[in-house]
Each structure stands twice: as C-alpha cells, then as structure tokens.
Write a protein that holds these residues in place. Structure first.
Motif, PDB file in Angstrom:
ATOM      1  N   VAL A 170      29.595  45.636  49.466  1.00 40.08           N
ATOM      2  CA  VAL A 170      29.179  45.872  48.084  1.00 40.08           C
ATOM      3  C   VAL A 170      27.852  46.619  48.110  1.00 40.08           C
ATOM      4  O   VAL A 170      26.887  46.159  48.728  1.00 40.08           O
ATOM      5  CB  VAL A 170      29.030  44.551  47.310  1.00 40.08           C
ATOM      6  CG1 VAL A 170      28.531  44.809  45.890  1.00 40.08           C
ATOM      7  CG2 VAL A 170      30.356  43.791  47.283  1.00 40.08           C
ATOM      8  N   LYS A 224      32.943  48.240  46.797  1.00 42.60           N
ATOM      9  CA  LYS A 224      32.574  48.075  45.388  1.00 42.60           C
ATOM     10  C   LYS A 224      31.178  48.651  45.197  1.00 42.60           C
ATOM     11  O   LYS A 224      30.288  48.424  46.023  1.00 42.60           O
ATOM     12  CB  LYS A 224      32.595  46.578  44.995  1.00 42.60           C
ATOM     13  CG  LYS A 224      32.260  46.273  43.544  1.00 42.60           C
ATOM     14  CD  LYS A 224      33.375  46.773  42.619  1.00 42.60           C
ATOM     15  CE  LYS A 224      33.113  46.405  41.163  1.00 42.60           C
ATOM     16  NZ  LYS A 224      33.455  45.002  40.880  1.00 42.60           N
ATOM     17  N   LEU A 234      27.942  48.861  42.496  1.00 39.34           N
ATOM     18  CA  LEU A 234      27.340  48.230  41.325  1.00 39.34           C
ATOM     19  C   LEU A 234      26.112  49.039  40.911  1.00 39.34           C
ATOM     20  O   LEU A 234      25.178  49.209  41.704  1.00 39.34           O
ATOM     21  CB  LEU A 234      26.931  46.787  41.631  1.00 39.34           C
ATOM     22  CG  LEU A 234      28.070  45.816  41.958  1.00 39.34           C
ATOM     23  CD1 LEU A 234      27.508  44.472  42.406  1.00 39.34           C
ATOM     24  CD2 LEU A 234      28.979  45.630  40.753  1.00 39.34           C
ATOM     25  N   PRO A 239      35.717  50.845  43.228  1.00 39.32           N
ATOM     26  CA  PRO A 239      35.483  50.650  41.791  1.00 39.32           C
ATOM     27  C   PRO A 239      33.987  50.576  41.507  1.00 39.32           C
ATOM     28  O   PRO A 239      33.199  50.118  42.344  1.00 39.32           O
ATOM     29  CB  PRO A 239      36.168  49.305  41.493  1.00 39.32           C
ATOM     30  CG  PRO A 239      37.093  49.063  42.642  1.00 39.32           C
ATOM     31  CD  PRO A 239      36.477  49.746  43.832  1.00 39.32           C
ATOM     32  N   GLY A 257      30.992  49.171  38.966  1.00 43.41           N
ATOM     33  CA  GLY A 257      30.614  48.208  37.940  1.00 43.41           C
ATOM     34  C   GLY A 257      29.131  48.298  37.658  1.00 43.41           C
ATOM     35  O   GLY A 257      28.441  49.200  38.139  1.00 43.41           O
ATOM     36  N   VAL A 269      25.887  40.165  36.996  1.00 43.19           N
ATOM     37  CA  VAL A 269      27.236  40.616  37.319  1.00 43.19           C
ATOM     38  C   VAL A 269      28.065  39.382  37.652  1.00 43.19           C
ATOM     39  O   VAL A 269      27.582  38.481  38.348  1.00 43.19           O
ATOM     40  CB  VAL A 269      27.217  41.618  38.504  1.00 43.19           C
ATOM     41  CG1 VAL A 269      26.532  41.018  39.711  1.00 43.19           C
ATOM     42  CG2 VAL A 269      28.616  42.057  38.857  1.00 43.19           C
ATOM     43  N   ALA A 290      32.751  37.159  40.552  1.00 43.12           N
ATOM     44  CA  ALA A 290      34.086  37.645  40.903  1.00 43.12           C
ATOM     45  C   ALA A 290      34.069  39.139  41.232  1.00 43.12           C
ATOM     46  O   ALA A 290      35.007  39.647  41.838  1.00 43.12           O
ATOM     47  CB  ALA A 290      35.063  37.374  39.766  1.00 43.12           C
ATOM     48  N   GLU A 291      33.007  39.852  40.826  1.00 46.34           N
ATOM     49  CA  GLU A 291      32.888  41.267  41.148  1.00 46.34           C
ATOM     50  C   GLU A 291      32.112  41.491  42.440  1.00 46.34           C
ATOM     51  O   GLU A 291      31.895  42.629  42.847  1.00 46.34           O
ATOM     52  CB  GLU A 291      32.220  42.022  39.992  1.00 46.34           C
ATOM     53  CG  GLU A 291      33.058  42.052  38.721  1.00 46.34           C
ATOM     54  CD  GLU A 291      32.506  43.013  37.696  1.00 46.34           C
ATOM     55  OE1 GLU A 291      31.776  43.953  38.099  1.00 46.34           O
ATOM     56  OE2 GLU A 291      32.800  42.845  36.503  1.00 46.34           O
ATOM     57  N   VAL A 292      31.673  40.400  43.064  1.00 49.77           N
ATOM     58  CA  VAL A 292      30.925  40.495  44.314  1.00 49.77           C
ATOM     59  C   VAL A 292      31.655  39.793  45.450  1.00 49.77           C
ATOM     60  O   VAL A 292      31.674  40.283  46.580  1.00 49.77           O
ATOM     61  CB  VAL A 292      29.515  39.886  44.151  1.00 49.77           C
ATOM     62  CG1 VAL A 292      28.710  40.004  45.447  1.00 49.77           C
ATOM     63  CG2 VAL A 292      28.764  40.571  43.010  1.00 49.77           C
ATOM     64  N   LEU A 306      36.682  39.955  47.052  1.00 50.13           N
ATOM     65  CA  LEU A 306      37.245  41.239  46.613  1.00 50.13           C
ATOM     66  C   LEU A 306      38.417  41.671  47.489  1.00 50.13           C
ATOM     67  O   LEU A 306      39.210  42.508  47.074  1.00 50.13           O
ATOM     68  CB  LEU A 306      36.157  42.330  46.661  1.00 50.13           C
ATOM     69  CG  LEU A 306      34.933  42.099  45.774  1.00 50.13           C
ATOM     70  CD1 LEU A 306      33.982  43.285  45.882  1.00 50.13           C
ATOM     71  CD2 LEU A 306      35.335  41.889  44.323  1.00 50.13           C
ATOM     72  N   ASP A 323      45.277  48.343  46.642  1.00 53.42           N
ATOM     73  CA  ASP A 323      45.066  48.488  45.205  1.00 53.42           C
ATOM     74  C   ASP A 323      45.770  49.768  44.744  1.00 53.42           C
ATOM     75  O   ASP A 323      45.442  50.859  45.196  1.00 53.42           O
ATOM     76  CB  ASP A 323      43.560  48.580  44.933  1.00 53.42           C
ATOM     77  CG  ASP A 323      43.240  48.828  43.481  1.00 53.42           C
ATOM     78  OD1 ASP A 323      44.183  48.904  42.667  1.00 53.42           O
ATOM     79  OD2 ASP A 323      42.049  48.956  43.159  1.00 53.42           O
TER      80      ASP A 323
END
Length: 364
Positions: A128, A155, A157, A184, A186, A193, A196-198, A201, A213
């Motif tokens: 991330v 991911k 951010l 993705p 974010g 944040v 669940a976004e960190v 995944l 995905d």
C-alpha cells in the motif's frame, strides 16, 4: 498454522504513512496487529508510542497491537516475532511494515519469497503506497524511489487532497494510472481510511490460488498511439518504429495525459498491457517468460496476468516481482465467458516491443 498476512506500507517522505499508521495503532478495532518500523526517528511513529530504549525492541499497545522497531535485518525481525508468537509470548494476527520514505519496496517484498523461514510463517498480502497529492508531481519528476513506490503498489492512497484543486488532482490521477494501471486509488486524508482498504486486500499472492480482479485493467484504452510508443522506445536503443498491434495497449494514453507527458513529466517507470484472444503454447511461454526475468528482471517491478493456455479449462494466474515469478490455476472459464489473456507489466524503461513480439510468438 495459517500464514500471517503482511502489509507493506510505503510512500515518499511526508506522504502521511505515519499518520495512517498511528491511526491503525490507536483505533479500537480489536485486531491484533504487529507493526514493524524498519527505522525510526522524528519522521516516524510518535515519541510516546515508540520504544526509545535501544535494548528493548517490542512494546504492546492497549488496543492489542504491538510495535516492533527494527534497525537491522528485516528477516531477523520477522523471524523473532514469529518465534515469540509460536512460543505464546506475543499474540498478533497480522503484520504491517512501514518502510522509510526513501525506500525501494522491491527488496522488502522479495523477503517474503527468498527466505524459507519467512515464507513458512508469513504471506505478503499487499503493498500500500501513500501518495502526497500536493507534492507528488515534483517528487515523481525528481525521485525514482517515488516512481518505484507507485509502481510496486497494489493500492494507492492519496493524502493532502484538500491542498490541490480538482484539475491538478485529475492530472495526478492520470499519471499514477499510467505508471501503475492495476492499483486502485483511494483517499487517506489525515489517515482517515477504512481498514478494509489497507488490510486483507489479497493484492500480492505468489503462492496461493486466487482470481484476478476483473477490473484491474479497467484504465486501459482501446487503441495505441504509435508515436507515443516510438518516443518511449527511444531511450531503449530501438529504432523508434513501434510495433502497434491491435492486441497491445499502452496504459492511459488519453489526450490530456498524452499532452501532459510531453510537458516535462516523462516517467522512467511505466506500465503496458498485452491482450490476446488466442491461447498460449505452455512450453513456449514458460521459456520466453523465464528468459525475460533473467534479462530484464531487475527492471521489472511488478507483472501480473490471467492467461488462456492451450487445452486448459481453467485460467492460469501469474505474477511476480523482479526475478521472482509464480503461477497457479485459477477458476474455470465460464461457458459464455470470452476467453483470452490479459497481462500487465510495470517496470523501468522496459522494451515493450520485445515483450509484445515475444508474447505473440508464444501464441498457438
């Protein structure tokens, strides 16, 4: 015993990694998280959280988290944590590793595949990357480390978005997608944040069956700018005549990004995509991919894809980092599903025409 999922948290100096990490350490989420700092100082976790006694490495938090400060070998630190966990001296369910702002995430990621002891205890869940929206354009121009951190990410951010206007944010987003179309994007302003976004995944798995995905190539265009290919091949020593194939797509070549690209933001690290509806010959593809990683592995940051193989009723999922490459069987092809291969390569000055022509020669 199940492998311990591990997240690598990276981002350039001042991006907001520590703000996000402090939130993870303090929030009453009920998770037992081991946070590893590979270095600490004024830039890192708050003084009241970090252990300052150099003889003490681990401190437990009141929300179930623990914090481990690491000055030396990450492999040693991970091994020590696993041993304490196995002995019942520590309790944690997952690990977050914060890298320093100037770190290249590649060697950290490779740790989970090159060391047998680490691989027997840990699974790399995702990388991330926190991106400072206010300073990212200049950082990407000036520092290859910043490009690598974006290129390795599963991911992205964006922090400090309140300091930029919508037009500049859109410009940065297009550039990030051109460097890494599979991650993705974010927001993480002030560390806010959802966890669940960190965590969890499942963005980086070389040793597990997984389904790719389906939207990871959603940013690809439907065409190729041949002159854009020619410009990008110029520093690879090619003659500048691109092989514009209908099944090969360069990432994010819309007009505005294209114009911006020529306005002085030429990234050495970028992504390109290969697609085909024809199946691969397994032996030819194995030989070609093995040759690629031998020659270009140090410049191949991340690569990933879903493959259609001759005579196979299941998808083959493959991905890798640098010279470490793995593959596994995925789900069965659906009866009405359009069969085909999708592959994305992210790297530094990779010769796209060599990759694409070679892959085409591996098709049945």
């Amino acid at each position: 015993m199940a492998l311990i999922p591990t997240t690598i948290l990276t981002g350039f100096l001042g991006a907001g990694k520590t703000t996000l990490l402090n939130r993870i350490l303090r929030e009453p989420h009920g998770m037992r998280i081991a946070v590893i700092e590979n270095e600490f100082g004024q830039e890192n976790i708050d003084n009241e959280i970090l252990v300052r006694d150099s003889t003490e490495q681990i401190v437990e938090m009141n929300n179930g988290c623990i914090c481990c400060t690491v000055r030396g070998d990450l492999i040693v630190a991970l091994g020590a944590l696993a041993q304490k966990r196995d002995a019942g001296l520590l309790q944690f369910d997952r690990v977050v590793i914060e890298t320093t702002g100037l770190a290249n995430p590649g060697p950290v990621a490779q740790t989970f595949f090159v060391d047998d002891e680490v691989a027997s205890h840990y699974m790399l869940d995702a990388i991330v990357t926190v991106v400072d929206a206010h300073h990212a354009m200049a950082q990407l121009d000036e520092h290859e480390e910043a490009q690598r951190q974006v290129g390795f990410a599963d991911k992205l951010l964006l922090s400090k978005t309140d300091l930029v206007d919508a037009a500049d944010l859109a410009l940065l987003t297009r550039r990030l997608k051109r460097i890494n179309p599979r991650a993705p994007i974010g927001a993480a302003d002030f560390g806010n944040v959802p966890l669940a976004e960190v965590l969890d995944l499942r963005g980086f798995n070389l040793n597990e069956k997984l389904e790719l995905d389906p939207d990871f190539l959603a940013t690809e265009p439907a065409h190729v700018h041949e002159h854009e290919h020619a410009r990008e091949h110029a520093h690879d020593g090619h003659d500048g005549h691109a092989h514009a194939h209908s099944e090969a797509c360069a990432a994010d070549c819309d007009a505005s990004a294209h114009n911006h690209h020529h306005a002085g933001h030429s990234d050495d690290i970028a992504a390109f995509v290969f697609k085909s509806g024809r199946p691969f010959d397994s032996a030819k593809l194995d030989e070609f991919l093995n040759g690629l990683v031998q020659v270009y592995g140090p410049r191949m940051l991340r690569y990933k894809g879903v493959l259609l193989m001759q005579g196979a009723e299941r998808k083959v999922v493959f991905q890798g980092v640098h010279q470490i490459m793995g593959s596994d069987l995925g789900a069965k092809w659906g009866e009405t599903e359009a069969r085909g291969s999708k592959m994305v390569f992210i790297g530094k000055n990779l010769p796209k025409d060599i990759f694409i022509r070679g892959l085409e020669q591996c098709l049945v």
